[in-house]
Design a protein around this motif. Structure first.
Motif, short mmCIF file in Angstrom:
data_model
loop_
_atom_site.label_atom_id
_atom_site.label_comp_id
_atom_site.label_asym_id
_atom_site.label_seq_id
_atom_site.Cartn_x
_atom_site.Cartn_y
_atom_site.Cartn_z
N ALA A 135 0.86 -1.19 0.00
CA ALA A 135 0.00 0.00 0.00
C ALA A 135 0.89 1.23 0.00
O ALA A 135 2.10 1.17 0.24
CB ALA A 135 -0.92 0.02 1.22
N THR A 136 0.27 2.38 -0.26
CA THR A 136 0.96 3.65 -0.12
C THR A 136 0.04 4.64 0.55
O THR A 136 -1.18 4.43 0.64
CB THR A 136 1.45 4.19 -1.48
N ALA A 137 0.62 5.73 1.02
CA ALA A 137 -0.12 6.83 1.63
C ALA A 137 0.72 8.09 1.45
O ALA A 137 1.87 8.03 1.00
CB ALA A 137 -0.38 6.56 3.12
N HIS A 138 0.14 9.22 1.76
CA HIS A 138 0.88 10.48 1.62
C HIS A 138 2.18 10.41 2.41
O HIS A 138 2.23 9.93 3.54
CB HIS A 138 0.01 11.63 2.13
N TRP A 139 3.25 10.92 1.80
CA TRP A 139 4.59 10.81 2.40
C TRP A 139 4.67 11.41 3.80
O TRP A 139 5.43 10.94 4.64
CB TRP A 139 5.63 11.46 1.48
N GLN A 140 3.86 12.46 4.08
CA GLN A 140 3.99 13.11 5.39
C GLN A 140 3.46 12.24 6.53
O GLN A 140 3.76 12.49 7.70
CB GLN A 140 3.28 14.46 5.40
N TRP A 141 2.69 11.19 6.19
CA TRP A 141 2.15 10.30 7.22
C TRP A 141 2.84 8.94 7.22
O TRP A 141 2.39 8.02 7.92
CB TRP A 141 0.65 10.10 7.00
N ALA A 142 3.91 8.79 6.46
CA ALA A 142 4.54 7.48 6.32
C ALA A 142 5.02 6.93 7.67
O ALA A 142 4.77 5.76 8.00
CB ALA A 142 5.71 7.56 5.34
N ASP A 143 5.70 7.76 8.46
CA ASP A 143 6.22 7.27 9.75
C ASP A 143 5.08 6.88 10.69
O ASP A 143 5.14 5.85 11.37
CB ASP A 143 7.11 8.33 10.39
N ALA A 144 4.04 7.72 10.74
CA ALA A 144 2.90 7.43 11.60
C ALA A 144 2.20 6.15 11.16
O ALA A 144 1.75 5.34 11.99
CB ALA A 144 1.93 8.61 11.61
N PHE A 145 2.10 5.96 9.85
CA PHE A 145 1.44 4.76 9.34
C PHE A 145 2.22 3.51 9.72
O PHE A 145 1.66 2.52 10.20
CB PHE A 145 1.29 4.86 7.83
N ARG A 146 3.53 3.55 9.49
CA ARG A 146 4.35 2.37 9.81
C ARG A 146 4.31 2.04 11.30
O ARG A 146 4.31 0.87 11.69
CB ARG A 146 5.79 2.63 9.37
N ALA A 147 4.26 3.08 12.13
CA ALA A 147 4.22 2.84 13.57
C ALA A 147 2.92 2.16 13.98
O ALA A 147 2.92 1.27 14.85
CB ALA A 147 4.39 4.16 14.32
N ARG A 148 1.80 2.55 13.37
CA ARG A 148 0.50 1.99 13.73
C ARG A 148 0.23 0.65 13.07
O ARG A 148 -0.44 -0.22 13.66
CB ARG A 148 -0.62 2.97 13.37
N PHE A 149 0.73 0.48 11.84
CA PHE A 149 0.38 -0.71 11.07
C PHE A 149 1.64 -1.39 10.51
O PHE A 149 1.88 -1.39 9.30
CB PHE A 149 -0.57 -0.33 9.92
#
Length: 330
Positions: A135-149
């Motif tokens: 999956a992908t998401a906006h680059w500014q949320w990448a760290d937050a996404f990886r931490a949660r999921f």
């Protein structure tokens, strides 16, 4: 807003796209979905999709209270979706409604295609359907996404990811790229080009391109790639090389490479291959059944090379593409 933007009833045999709109949803991505999937296309001569909006509440305030969406269907409409577009919101840390997550899980379980634009990847991940998936998401949320999921294979530097039955796009404008990719996957390159012309938007940007491009302050010279791109597009059947493109642009190959990276987020070779493959698809759709001719006229060289590239980029062979999008099926 009317309950069904493009159709008053679910037309038999027409692929139904349903968008879930929830509190604080982003209007831009909703507009992208409506523009690509919801509008009638009289220039094409047939309906491409049956399109609906739905929401868990009768009245839904959009992002930052810009406006309130009313008079759309309830969540039950999502249970008839062939493609379900999930909510995307700027408040990624706020949990999604359980009813919305349950709706997404049901759709996934029955085989519906799922799409998340921008922060929509958070919604899909929270529903549990992205574990082990790309999956992908906006680059500014990448760290937050990886931490949660951590179980999701996030690709944070691409425009969109097509993982089969689940597709995700990065920043807001990438929703248009992914939407056109879906149209191309469903209806072929010719139809996707027609939709992109209506949008006045690039017909094809590969999902693997970078989310953002470097745009240094310009000097007095015009460094736009537009002239050399137009020149190359008229000569795709010729044995063009990167040196040919560089000579046309009157720069070194290294400078040309830097400009492609800065302005298009890709390399000259990847761009040239993508343009040739798009031309090959159009030739097949227009009725050319001799794949060696398609390969030669599109600059891909041999039928074997055409098969390799088409399978890699579209997931199907030229023969399967012809059966699906050739003139005999229209």
């Amino acid at each position: 807003m009317a309950k069904e933007s493009s159709h008053q009833a679910h037309a038999a045999g027409v692929h139904r796209v349903v968008v879930i709109v929830d509190e604080n949803s982003n209007p831009f991505e909703l507009g992208c979905a409506t523009e690509i999937f919801g509008l009638r296309r009289p220039e094409i001569g047939r309906d491409l999709y049956d399109f609906r909006l739905c929401s868990p509440e009768p009245s839904t305030p959009m992002r930052d209270g810009f406006f309130t969406l009313t008079a759309v269907a309830g969540l039950e409409a999502a249970d008839t979706a062939d493609t379900l577009i999930v909510p995307n919101r700027p408040d990624v840390e706020v949990p999604r409604r359980p009813a919305v997550l349950d709706t997404i899980r049901r759709a996934h379980a029955r085989g519906a295609r799922l799409i998340g634009f921008c922060s929509g990847a958070f919604t899909l991940a929270e529903a549990g359907v992205l574990d082990g998936r790309r999956a992908t998401a906006h680059w500014q949320w990448a760290d937050a996404f990886r931490a949660r999921f951590p179980a999701v294979r996030l690709e944070s530097d691409v425009l969109f990811v097509d993982d089969g039955d689940i597709l995700t796009a990065a920043g807001s404008a990438a929703a248009l790229d992914l939407g056109l990719h879906v149209v191309r996957r469903d209806h072929g390159a010719e139809v996707a080009n027609s939709v992109s012309r209506r949008l006045v938007f690039a017909a094809h940007r590969d999902g693997g391109q970078r989310q953002f491009v470097e745009r240094p302050l310009p000097d007095l010279r015009d460094e736009s790639l537009a002239p050399v791109l137009a020149w190359a597009q008229e000569r795709l059947d010729a044995p063009l090389t990167i040196s040919d493109l560089a000579a046309r642009a009157a720069v070194s190959p290294a400078t040309l490479h830097r400009r492609f990276r800065a302005q298009l987020g890709t390399t000259p070779l990847m761009w040239l291959t993508g343009e040739r493959l798009a031309l090959a698809c159009r030739l097949i759709e227009r009725g050319e059944s001799r794949f060696e001719v398609v390969a030669r006229r599109s600059g891909l060289g041999t039928a074997a090379n055409l098969r390799t590239l088409m399978r890699r980029e579209t997931g199907i062979t030229p023969s399967a593409y012809k059966r699906r999008f050739g003139p005999e099926v229209n």
